[in-house]
Design an enzyme around this catalytic site. Sequence first.
Site, PDB file in Angstrom:
ATOM      1  N   LYS A 138      57.604  60.440  22.487  1.00 21.49           N
ATOM      2  CA  LYS A 138      56.896  61.661  22.866  1.00 21.49           C
ATOM      3  C   LYS A 138      56.229  62.284  21.647  1.00 21.49           C
ATOM      4  O   LYS A 138      55.062  62.679  21.683  1.00 21.49           O
ATOM      5  CB  LYS A 138      57.866  62.660  23.518  1.00 21.49           C
ATOM      6  CG  LYS A 138      58.224  62.281  24.943  1.00 21.49           C
ATOM      7  CD  LYS A 138      59.340  63.136  25.526  1.00 21.49           C
ATOM      8  CE  LYS A 138      59.733  62.572  26.891  1.00 21.49           C
ATOM      9  NZ  LYS A 138      60.915  63.194  27.467  1.00 21.49           N
ATOM     10  N   GLN A 192      65.382  67.301  26.056  1.00 23.35           N
ATOM     11  CA  GLN A 192      65.622  65.942  26.539  1.00 23.35           C
ATOM     12  C   GLN A 192      66.981  65.865  27.237  1.00 23.35           C
ATOM     13  O   GLN A 192      67.996  66.224  26.653  1.00 23.35           O
ATOM     14  CB  GLN A 192      65.567  64.964  25.349  1.00 23.35           C
ATOM     15  CG  GLN A 192      65.721  63.510  25.726  1.00 23.35           C
ATOM     16  CD  GLN A 192      64.516  62.984  26.509  1.00 23.35           C
ATOM     17  OE1 GLN A 192      63.372  63.264  26.192  1.00 23.35           O
ATOM     18  NE2 GLN A 192      64.791  62.227  27.557  1.00 23.35           N
ATOM     19  N   ASP A 212      57.917  70.306  31.676  1.00 22.50           N
ATOM     20  CA  ASP A 212      58.577  69.315  32.532  1.00 22.50           C
ATOM     21  C   ASP A 212      58.501  69.750  33.993  1.00 22.50           C
ATOM     22  O   ASP A 212      58.855  68.973  34.889  1.00 22.50           O
ATOM     23  CB  ASP A 212      60.054  69.171  32.126  1.00 22.50           C
ATOM     24  CG  ASP A 212      60.308  67.896  31.328  1.00 22.50           C
ATOM     25  OD1 ASP A 212      59.429  67.014  31.343  1.00 22.50           O
ATOM     26  OD2 ASP A 212      61.381  67.787  30.712  1.00 22.50           O
TER      27      ASP A 212
END
Length: 296
Positions: free
Chosen positions: A54, A98, A121
């Site tokens: 990422k 994460q 997200d």
Amino acid sequence: MAADIIDGKAFAASVREKVAEHVARLKEENGITAGLAVILVGEDPASEVYVRNKGKQTLEVGMNSFEHKLPADVSEEELFALVDKLNADPAVHGILCQFPVPDHLDERAIVARIDPAKDVDGLSVVNAGRLASGQKALISCTPLGCLMLLRDKLGSLSGLDAVVIGRSNLVGKPMAQLLLGDSCTVTMAHSRTKDLKEVVGRADIVIAAVGRPEMVPGDWIKEGATVIDVGINRIERDGKRKLVGDVDFASVSARAGAVTPVPGGVGPMTIACLLANTVTACCRAHGLAEPEGLTA
Ligand code: NDP
């Protein structure tokens, strides 16, 4: 007739290119650099790989990448203090933590702590609610990627019968909302669905997000349907480790009109959509025009 293989890798590259163009424009015209902050708790090797990827792709599209590594025994208080700091930081337009995190931390509470305007997200109750009520939202990256692939392949989705197998908050539910938003007639299937074969056999679009290796065989699929395989399953076959999806690729590709492969289908779209969400969040934060084609 053999199905078209939908090249998610190539399409994800085109999304990243669009993101990079918009990031460059924001810098040039407005003096703003979009920024994504990623929080990693503990040392899970798979998570470390994801976070590294990422960060790398964030920098490649010209955005700032802020990585925060916290020890596995970090307290909720300390983690929240970091989230609060990132929420208040004008250089940070997107924040993600994460997952999975160690057991003593509550994923829902972490997501709830992130400012919904920076929740790239798309996991917060606020963004899920906005999506469900047809308002501007930040949308969960994997289903957003599936929608982009479908629009690219089929053009208008209006009036098509779609079946989503799986009802998770991460994939199945937002996927169904997105398809509804594009005027599909949507059926959501799950582990209690009766006669899944019959349900799937009606669909022009099948989204498989189950987590069971090769569960959907070709003879379930309507001739010519478009099949999007979200599944990522690691199996061992003939003594070799292999990545397979939730559909049986060989038999499905003999019947479908188009199908995504695993790997190389939906997978690469997820990070591309994370970057797309970050540039969208940045534009919204500054009241600037959003790039076209990077959200629902
Ligand atoms: P979850 O485990 O959260 O959800 C799985 C869903 O599948 C549940 O709704 C479950 O139903 C349903 N299900 C389980 N067994 C059956 C069955 N026999 N028949 C019908 N439905 C069934 O998984 P996720 O949504 O998080 O992920 C799904 C898959 O997608 C996984 O393989 C995951 O690795 C992959 N994934 C891939 C991503 C990517 O970037 N490509 C990103 C995210 C996920 P019920 O609710 O009734 O239990």
